[in-house]
Design an enzyme around this catalytic site. Structure first.
Site, PDB file in Angstrom:
ATOM      1  N   ASN A 176       3.122  27.954   8.105  1.00 59.18           N
ATOM      2  CA  ASN A 176       2.463  26.882   7.359  1.00 59.18           C
ATOM      3  C   ASN A 176       1.270  26.440   8.193  1.00 59.18           C
ATOM      4  OD1 ASN A 176       1.696  24.602   5.985  1.00 59.18           O
ATOM      5  ND2 ASN A 176       3.747  23.726   5.855  1.00 59.18           N
TER       6      ASN A 176
ATOM      7  N   ARG B  27       2.672  29.670   3.415  1.00 57.89           N
ATOM      8  CA  ARG B  27       2.539  28.584   2.449  1.00 57.89           C
ATOM      9  C   ARG B  27       1.084  28.520   2.023  1.00 57.89           C
ATOM     10  NH1 ARG B  27       2.624  22.149   3.088  1.00 57.89           N
ATOM     11  NH2 ARG B  27       2.665  21.707   0.869  1.00 57.89           N
TER      12      ARG B  27
ATOM     13  N   HIS C 141       3.472  20.627  -4.046  1.00 58.31           N
ATOM     14  CA  HIS C 141       4.860  20.515  -3.565  1.00 58.31           C
ATOM     15  C   HIS C 141       5.812  21.279  -4.493  1.00 58.31           C
ATOM     16  CE1 HIS C 141       3.873  16.292  -1.716  1.00 58.31           C
ATOM     17  NE2 HIS C 141       3.782  17.228  -0.782  1.00 58.31           N
TER      18      HIS C 141
ATOM     19  N   HIS D 264       9.748  13.675  -4.319  1.00 61.98           N
ATOM     20  CA  HIS D 264       9.444  14.246  -2.999  1.00 61.98           C
ATOM     21  C   HIS D 264       8.592  13.217  -2.254  1.00 61.98           C
ATOM     22  CE1 HIS D 264       8.222  17.632  -0.201  1.00 61.98           C
ATOM     23  NE2 HIS D 264       7.312  16.705   0.060  1.00 61.98           N
ATOM     24  N   LEU D 265       9.222  12.484  -1.337  1.00 60.60           N
ATOM     25  CA  LEU D 265       8.532  11.392  -0.654  1.00 60.60           C
ATOM     26  C   LEU D 265       8.406  11.711   0.834  1.00 60.60           C
ATOM     27  CD1 LEU D 265      10.504   8.442  -2.335  1.00 60.60           C
ATOM     28  CD2 LEU D 265       8.444   9.608  -3.174  1.00 60.60           C
TER      29      LEU D 265
ATOM     30  N   ARG E 252      -3.260   8.847   1.347  1.00 62.49           N
ATOM     31  CA  ARG E 252      -3.969   8.986   0.063  1.00 62.49           C
ATOM     32  C   ARG E 252      -3.539   7.884  -0.909  1.00 62.49           C
ATOM     33  NH1 ARG E 252      -1.506  14.665  -0.633  1.00 62.49           N
ATOM     34  NH2 ARG E 252      -1.849  15.420   1.474  1.00 62.49           N
TER      35      ARG E 252
ATOM     36  N   ASP F 109       2.780   6.376   9.195  1.00 61.58           N
ATOM     37  CA  ASP F 109       4.177   6.763   9.384  1.00 61.58           C
ATOM     38  C   ASP F 109       5.083   5.659   8.841  1.00 61.58           C
ATOM     39  OD1 ASP F 109       6.827   7.011  10.755  1.00 61.58           O
ATOM     40  OD2 ASP F 109       5.847   8.790  11.542  1.00 61.58           O
TER      41      ASP F 109
ATOM     42  N   ARG G 202       8.149   4.918   9.353  1.00 64.32           N
ATOM     43  CA  ARG G 202       8.990   4.196  10.316  1.00 64.32           C
ATOM     44  C   ARG G 202       8.205   3.073  10.972  1.00 64.32           C
ATOM     45  NH1 ARG G 202      11.025   9.879  12.564  1.00 64.32           N
ATOM     46  NH2 ARG G 202       8.890  10.258  11.931  1.00 64.32           N
TER      47      ARG G 202
ATOM     48  N   GLY H 241      12.184  10.104   1.514  1.00 64.14           N
ATOM     49  CA  GLY H 241      13.244  10.172   0.498  1.00 64.14           C
ATOM     50  C   GLY H 241      14.613  10.488   1.088  1.00 64.14           C
TER      51      GLY H 241
ATOM     52  N   ASN I 174      15.523   9.891   4.276  1.00 65.17           N
ATOM     53  CA  ASN I 174      15.939   9.039   5.397  1.00 65.17           C
ATOM     54  C   ASN I 174      15.855   7.545   5.161  1.00 65.17           C
ATOM     55  OD1 ASN I 174      16.441  11.135   7.450  1.00 65.17           O
ATOM     56  ND2 ASN I 174      14.281  11.588   7.099  1.00 65.17           N
TER      57      ASN I 174
ATOM     58  N   GLU J 177      11.408  23.891   2.347  1.00 60.70           N
ATOM     59  CA  GLU J 177      10.343  24.711   1.768  1.00 60.70           C
ATOM     60  C   GLU J 177      10.255  26.064   2.460  1.00 60.70           C
ATOM     61  OE1 GLU J 177       8.042  21.068   2.297  1.00 60.70           O
ATOM     62  OE2 GLU J 177       6.840  21.675   0.580  1.00 60.70           O
TER      63      GLU J 177
HETATM   64  P1  ADP Z   1       5.139  15.963   5.468  1.00 63.94           P
HETATM   65  O1  ADP Z   1       5.928  17.249   5.418  1.00 63.94           O
HETATM   66  O2  ADP Z   1       4.428  15.618   4.198  1.00 63.94           O
HETATM   67  O3  ADP Z   1       4.302  15.764   6.691  1.00 63.94           O
HETATM   68  P2  ADP Z   1       7.733  14.705   5.842  1.00 63.94           P
HETATM   69  O4  ADP Z   1       8.525  15.143   4.675  1.00 63.94           O
HETATM   70  O5  ADP Z   1       8.058  15.230   7.176  1.00 63.94           O
HETATM   71  O6  ADP Z   1       6.178  14.782   5.546  1.00 63.94           O
HETATM   72  O7  ADP Z   1       7.852  13.102   5.887  1.00 63.94           O
HETATM   73  C1  ADP Z   1       7.161  12.345   6.829  1.00 63.94           C
HETATM   74  C2  ADP Z   1       7.452  10.875   6.559  1.00 63.94           C
HETATM   75  O8  ADP Z   1       8.864  10.667   6.588  1.00 63.94           O
HETATM   76  C3  ADP Z   1       6.848   9.934   7.595  1.00 63.94           C
HETATM   77  O9  ADP Z   1       6.240   8.841   6.955  1.00 63.94           O
HETATM   78  C4  ADP Z   1       8.054   9.486   8.381  1.00 63.94           C
HETATM   79  O10 ADP Z   1       7.889   8.184   8.879  1.00 63.94           O
HETATM   80  C5  ADP Z   1       9.134   9.508   7.341  1.00 63.94           C
HETATM   81  N1  ADP Z   1      10.442   9.565   7.992  1.00 63.94           N
HETATM   82  C6  ADP Z   1      10.951  10.583   8.694  1.00 63.94           C
HETATM   83  N2  ADP Z   1      12.166  10.229   9.207  1.00 63.94           N
HETATM   84  C7  ADP Z   1      12.397   8.972   8.794  1.00 63.94           C
HETATM   85  C8  ADP Z   1      13.449   8.030   8.984  1.00 63.94           C
HETATM   86  N3  ADP Z   1      14.525   8.338   9.704  1.00 63.94           N
HETATM   87  N4  ADP Z   1      13.335   6.817   8.392  1.00 63.94           N
HETATM   88  C9  ADP Z   1      12.253   6.503   7.659  1.00 63.94           C
HETATM   89  N5  ADP Z   1      11.211   7.328   7.459  1.00 63.94           N
HETATM   90  C10 ADP Z   1      11.291   8.532   8.012  1.00 63.94           C
END
Ligand code: ADP
Length: 397
Positions: A10, A92, A181, A209-210, A242, A283, A285, A333, A335, A385
């Site tokens: 990827n 990808r 996605h 898909h979040l 975005r 992020d 978190r 989604g 976590n 994926e």
């Molecule tokens: P991408 O593949 O689009 O980069 P991911 O599916 O890895 O994204 O998701 C990243 C997002 O998930 C970030 O905003 C991150 O803070 C959030 N995230 C990952 N782990 C946790 C968690 N334990 N609690 C809350 N949010 C989380």
């Protein structure tokens, strides 16, 4: 070692993620990434089973150097890639335009056609193409396959796929809703059917898909009937950087009145909007930490994010009429129980009831979070994926 190992790559603008997968069993044999390509110091790591190799701090000039570093790390971990019986390398690919909607063998012709599609996805397709070109050079004897993020949405019904703009302009410039996605939406909806032990063909589904990017899809019997992303991954939900849906008039206003160039507005929408633009951190978190610390901008960002999510869920419930299953996936989604609760709270009258304990529980892996009597089942299913790409490769070679 099995004959069916697939290396999945990827390739982003400044990063390269890769995973070696035993595609039949779905076992991940190794996983790594190179980040900050082209910067003064890069980060590179590889995990093979229990072993971890790191190459942090060295400058990695470009994607070719990044892939060479990846191969070196495989060597250092004692797993020479050339001896791993690679059946394929899966790439990808973000935007397949009207041209590519199935996993496709990478040839010079495909690379040339994808280069023509670059204007449709200027941020995503060029790094993907670079990854393909470099990987073919370094692994010339293995078939390379491109798996497109838009493929699952190729057959969207016309009312969902078509923008209400002048038909001739749209046709001339291939303007339609493509969706992204798709590999994740397809994989997760299939896994939901497996989890529920029901035929995919019998289910009306909504998949949320979040992640950093975010999208939602409505799926009838395994076929997507709508999705929130459009010509580009800008449309739809509020995302990490975005804005999702905005009035197109903002673009003209910024150009005419604020004097911004198209490139500046593109950068604003792709990199400085969404949660980051609203609250200063993309992020999730970090956003939650700021909310806990009483940050009002972070609170509003969260509320806007949820507001948009609920509008899409409501829209897709109406579109489907009956919804059997709603599934959350990707980083947020999978976590974040707060987002799941707030996205679906108060929808008992529409047949959606969460079990608060199941939702808040520490369980990982595929799980149900709806109450026992909820007419609509709500699930959390981790997306994968890379595995979906690896399996798609095998269908071609
Ligand atoms: P991408 O593949 O689009 O980069 P991911 O599916 O890895 O994204 O998701 C990243 C997002 O998930 C970030 O905003 C991150 O803070 C959030 N995230 C990952 N782990 C946790 C968690 N334990 N609690 C809350 N949010 C989380």
């Amino acid at each position: 070692m099995s004959e069916r190992n697939v290396l999945v790559i990827n390739s982003g603008s400044s990063s390269l993620k890769f995973e070696l997968i035993e595609a039949d069993s779905g076992t991940s044999l190794a996983e790594g990434n190179v980040e900050r390509i082209g910067e003064d110091t890069s980060l590179a790591g590889l995990r093979v089973g229990e072993r971890e190799v790191r190459r942090d701090g060295e400058p990695i000039a470009d994607h070719e150097a990044a892939l060479r570093t990846a191969f070196d790390m495989f060597d250092e971990a004692g797993s020479n890639l050339a001896e791993m019986n690679l059946a394929a390398v899966g790439h990808r690919a973000v935007h397949g335009g009207q041209t590519f909607f199935e996993p496709t063998l990478v040839t010079d012709e495909l690379i040339a056609k994808m280069a023509e599609l670059a204007p449709l996805a200027p941020l995503h397709n060029p790094p993907g193409l670079l990854g393909m070109t470099v990987a073919r050079k370094l692994l010339p004897d293995v078939p390379h396959v491109a798996v497109f993020d838009t493929a699952f949405f190729h057959d969207l019904p016309a009312p969902a796929a078509t923008y209400a703009i002048d038909r001739e302009v749209a046709q001339r410039w291939d303007i339609r809703r493509y969706g992204f996605h798709g590999t994740s939406h397809q994989y997760v909806s299939e896994q939901a059917a497996v989890f529920l032990d029901r035929p995919l063909s019998s289910l009306n589904q909504i998949v949320l898909h979040l992640g950093n990017g975010a999208s939602v899809s409505a799926i009838v019997g395994g076929r997507a009937v709508d999705t929130s992303m459009g010509l580009t991954p800008l449309e739809g939900l509020v995302m990490g950087t975005r804005p999702g849906d905005i009035d197109p008039g903002i673009t003209f206003y910024l150009a005419r009145t604020a004097g911004m160039t198209i490139d500046e507005i593109d950068e604003l929408y792709n990199r400085r909007s969404g949660i980051l633009g609203l609250a200063g951190a993309n992020d999730f978190r970090e956003l939650l930490k700021r909310i806990d610390a009483g940050d009002q901008a972070a609170r509003l960002a969260y509320d806007i994010y949820i507001h948009r999510l609920r509008k899409y869920v409501g829209g897709y419930l109406a579109l489907l009429g009956t919804t059997d299953v709603i599934t959350f996936t990707a980083g947020v989604g999978e976590n974040n129980p707060d987002v799941r609760r707030d996205a679906l709270s108060g929808l008992g009258a529409l047949g959606i009831e969460l079990d608060e304990q199941l939702n808040a529980g520490p369980t990982r892996g595929p799980r149900r979070i709806s109450a026992a009597g909820s007419p609509t089942t709500v699930l959390v299913i981790p997306t994968n994926e890379e595995l979906a790409i690896a399996r798609a490769c095998l269908s071609v070679i």
